[in-house]
Design a protein around this motif. Structure first.
Motif, mmCIF file in Angstrom:
data_model
loop_
_atom_site.group_PDB
_atom_site.id
_atom_site.type_symbol
_atom_site.label_atom_id
_atom_site.label_comp_id
_atom_site.label_asym_id
_atom_site.label_seq_id
_atom_site.Cartn_x
_atom_site.Cartn_y
_atom_site.Cartn_z
ATOM 1 N N LEU A 158 0.827 -1.205 0.000
ATOM 2 C CA LEU A 158 0.000 0.000 0.000
ATOM 3 C C LEU A 158 0.866 1.261 0.000
ATOM 4 N N GLU A 159 1.962 1.247 0.749
ATOM 5 C CA GLU A 159 2.860 2.391 0.727
ATOM 6 C C GLU A 159 3.503 2.557 -0.644
ATOM 7 N N ALA A 160 3.834 1.428 -1.292
ATOM 8 C CA ALA A 160 4.406 1.502 -2.637
ATOM 9 C C ALA A 160 3.383 2.032 -3.640
ATOM 10 N N LEU A 161 2.127 1.625 -3.477
ATOM 11 C CA LEU A 161 1.069 2.105 -4.352
ATOM 12 C C LEU A 161 0.956 3.619 -4.255
ATOM 13 N N GLU A 162 1.055 4.145 -3.037
ATOM 14 C CA GLU A 162 1.002 5.587 -2.826
ATOM 15 C C GLU A 162 2.210 6.275 -3.467
ATOM 16 N N ARG A 163 3.402 5.696 -3.291
ATOM 17 C CA ARG A 163 4.617 6.287 -3.875
ATOM 18 C C ARG A 163 4.575 6.286 -5.399
ATOM 19 N N ASP A 164 3.923 5.269 -5.968
ATOM 20 C CA ASP A 164 3.891 5.123 -7.423
ATOM 21 C C ASP A 164 2.862 6.012 -8.097
ATOM 22 N N GLY A 165 2.146 6.805 -7.318
ATOM 23 C CA GLY A 165 1.263 7.792 -7.909
ATOM 24 C C GLY A 165 -0.209 7.455 -7.929
ATOM 25 N N PHE A 166 -0.583 6.276 -7.437
ATOM 26 C CA PHE A 166 -2.012 6.003 -7.325
ATOM 27 C C PHE A 166 -2.586 6.958 -6.278
ATOM 28 N N PRO A 167 -3.771 7.527 -6.524
ATOM 29 C CA PRO A 167 -4.297 8.552 -5.609
ATOM 30 C C PRO A 167 -4.843 7.963 -4.306
ATOM 31 N N ILE A 168 -3.934 7.390 -3.517
ATOM 32 C CA ILE A 168 -4.315 6.799 -2.240
ATOM 33 C C ILE A 168 -3.438 7.387 -1.146
ATOM 34 N N ARG A 169 -4.046 7.596 0.011
ATOM 35 C CA ARG A 169 -3.302 7.968 1.215
ATOM 36 C C ARG A 169 -3.521 6.847 2.210
ATOM 37 N N TYR A 170 -2.433 6.143 2.547
ATOM 38 C CA TYR A 170 -2.513 5.006 3.461
ATOM 39 C C TYR A 170 -2.083 5.441 4.857
ATOM 40 N N VAL A 171 -2.899 5.129 5.862
ATOM 41 C CA VAL A 171 -2.608 5.509 7.245
ATOM 42 C C VAL A 171 -2.845 4.298 8.138
ATOM 43 N N GLY A 172 -1.792 3.824 8.789
ATOM 44 C CA GLY A 172 -1.925 2.755 9.768
ATOM 45 C C GLY A 172 -1.891 3.329 11.176
ATOM 46 N N THR A 173 -2.605 2.676 12.079
ATOM 47 C CA THR A 173 -2.571 3.084 13.481
ATOM 48 C C THR A 173 -2.595 1.833 14.348
ATOM 49 N N ILE A 174 -1.871 1.854 15.467
ATOM 50 C CA ILE A 174 -1.835 0.705 16.356
ATOM 51 C C ILE A 174 -2.372 1.093 17.733
ATOM 52 N N SER A 175 -3.092 0.159 18.337
ATOM 53 C CA SER A 175 -3.761 0.463 19.604
ATOM 54 C C SER A 175 -2.922 0.108 20.828
ATOM 55 N N ARG A 176 -1.773 -0.567 20.639
ATOM 56 C CA ARG A 176 -0.934 -0.962 21.771
ATOM 57 C C ARG A 176 0.502 -0.469 21.559
ATOM 58 N N PRO A 177 0.684 0.841 21.553
ATOM 59 C CA PRO A 177 2.024 1.380 21.265
ATOM 60 C C PRO A 177 3.054 0.986 22.302
ATOM 61 N N GLN A 178 2.632 0.757 23.548
ATOM 62 C CA GLN A 178 3.587 0.391 24.588
ATOM 63 C C GLN A 178 4.252 -0.949 24.279
ATOM 64 N N GLN A 179 3.611 -1.784 23.472
ATOM 65 C CA GLN A 179 4.182 -3.078 23.092
ATOM 66 C C GLN A 179 4.887 -3.015 21.736
ATOM 67 N N ASN A 180 4.932 -1.831 21.146
ATOM 68 C CA ASN A 180 5.560 -1.644 19.832
ATOM 69 C C ASN A 180 6.468 -0.423 19.880
ATOM 70 N N PRO A 181 7.579 -0.492 20.616
ATOM 71 C CA PRO A 181 8.398 0.700 20.856
ATOM 72 C C PRO A 181 9.016 1.301 19.600
ATOM 73 N N SER A 182 9.141 0.537 18.517
ATOM 74 C CA SER A 182 9.751 1.078 17.305
ATOM 75 C C SER A 182 8.747 1.807 16.415
ATOM 76 N N TRP A 183 7.461 1.729 16.748
ATOM 77 C CA TRP A 183 6.422 2.340 15.908
ATOM 78 C C TRP A 183 6.481 3.857 16.015
ATOM 79 N N ARG A 184 6.439 4.535 14.852
ATOM 80 C CA ARG A 184 6.502 5.991 14.818
ATOM 81 C C ARG A 184 5.256 6.611 14.181
ATOM 82 N N GLY A 185 4.265 5.781 13.896
ATOM 83 C CA GLY A 185 3.057 6.288 13.268
ATOM 84 C C GLY A 185 1.988 6.658 14.273
#
Length: 273
Positions: free
Chosen positions: A158-185
């Protein structure tokens, strides 16, 4: 395996996304059935008591590729169907029938806001892959909410699709950030970010249609928010999964498709904890 049931399909692909979360391919041994992106098929396996256990599953593959049907499935603890499925191996038989459902991309000229929790991403992948296969475009904002970063299936695609010019904005979100310390979204359940994303992308009742699939509580929350913003019921398309007898406070109108699961344990197939 040697099961006497006259199965009409076989497991053709098994890709693990994360523990207990897989993308599954099913090849039909009968002439393949056509479907519209957003519809679902019913998968079935014979249980230990000689009863066929069946569950509706949204198809995630392109409607223009019938070589196999793709599904996005989570293992449910104690679930009658998914525990049987996890015992199978590639090439084993499975039953498949379909299609059903009215959760379809509308030809309304509007931008589309796709809101998915967990495995509710499946029908949106079918819609996007079908658009690409047909050389078509649609302005899309796709929000996908999961518990952990590793649950974000198709993220790279999905991120590649966005980079390649398809008119999509992909947004991920996680509900347990304390268990995913590397997540920056973004963090939080997906319904908590919908209003800010509507504002950020100028999606209004005049310009957009909302499509919701996944956790019924998410669908209730987003539907209520959309009503408060003036979206007509026809502009909030919903794929609703829950067990028979369970009531959720969301209006079921022309924009909704309701799929009833047989048991509480399997109703959580499409629900992100």
């Amino acid at each position: 395996m040697s099961d006497p049931y006259p199965y009409n399909g076989r497991l053709s692909r098994w890709e693990e996304v994360a523990p207990g979360l897989v993308i599954v391919g099913v090849e039909s041994l009968d002439p393949p059935f056509a479907f519209e992106p957003g519809q679902y098929a019913t998968l079935g396996l014979m249980g230990p008591e000689g009863k066929l256990i069946q569950r509706p599953m949204s198809i995630s593959s392109s409607a223009d590729d019938l070589s196999e049907y793709e599904f996005f499935i989570r293992l449910v603890e104690g679930g009658a169907f998914t525990n049987l499925l996890w015992e199978r191996k590639l090439g084993d038989p499975i039953n498949i029938k379909g299609p059903k459902g009215r959760f379809l991309l509308q030809d309304d000229g509007r931008a589309a806001l796709f809101v998915a929790s967990g495995t509710g991403l499946a029908p949106f992948m079918s819609m996007l892959d079908t658009l690409r296969d047909r050389g078509q475009e649609r302005q899309v904002v796709l929000l996908h909410g999961v518990s952990h970063e590793h649950d974000l299936a198709w993220r790279g695609e999905l991120e590649a699709l966005e980079r390649d010019g398809f008119p999509i904005r992909y947004v991920g979100t996680i509900s347990r950030p304390q268990q995913n310390p590397s997540w920056r979204g973004l963090t939080g359940r997906v319904e908590t970010i919908v209003e800010s994303q509507l504002d950020e992308h100028a999606l209004t009742p005049e310009t957009a249609t909302l499509y919701l699939c996944g956790n019924p509580e998410m669908i209730v929350a987003v539907d209520e928010s959309a009503q408060e913003r003036g979206f007509d019921p026809e502009q909030v398309r919903k794929e609703l999964y829950w067990p028979k007898g369970r009531t959720h406070g969301v209006a079921v109108g022309a924009g909704a498709a309701v799929t009833e699961a047989e048991d509480d344990d399997e109703a959580d197939e499409e629900i992100e904890p």
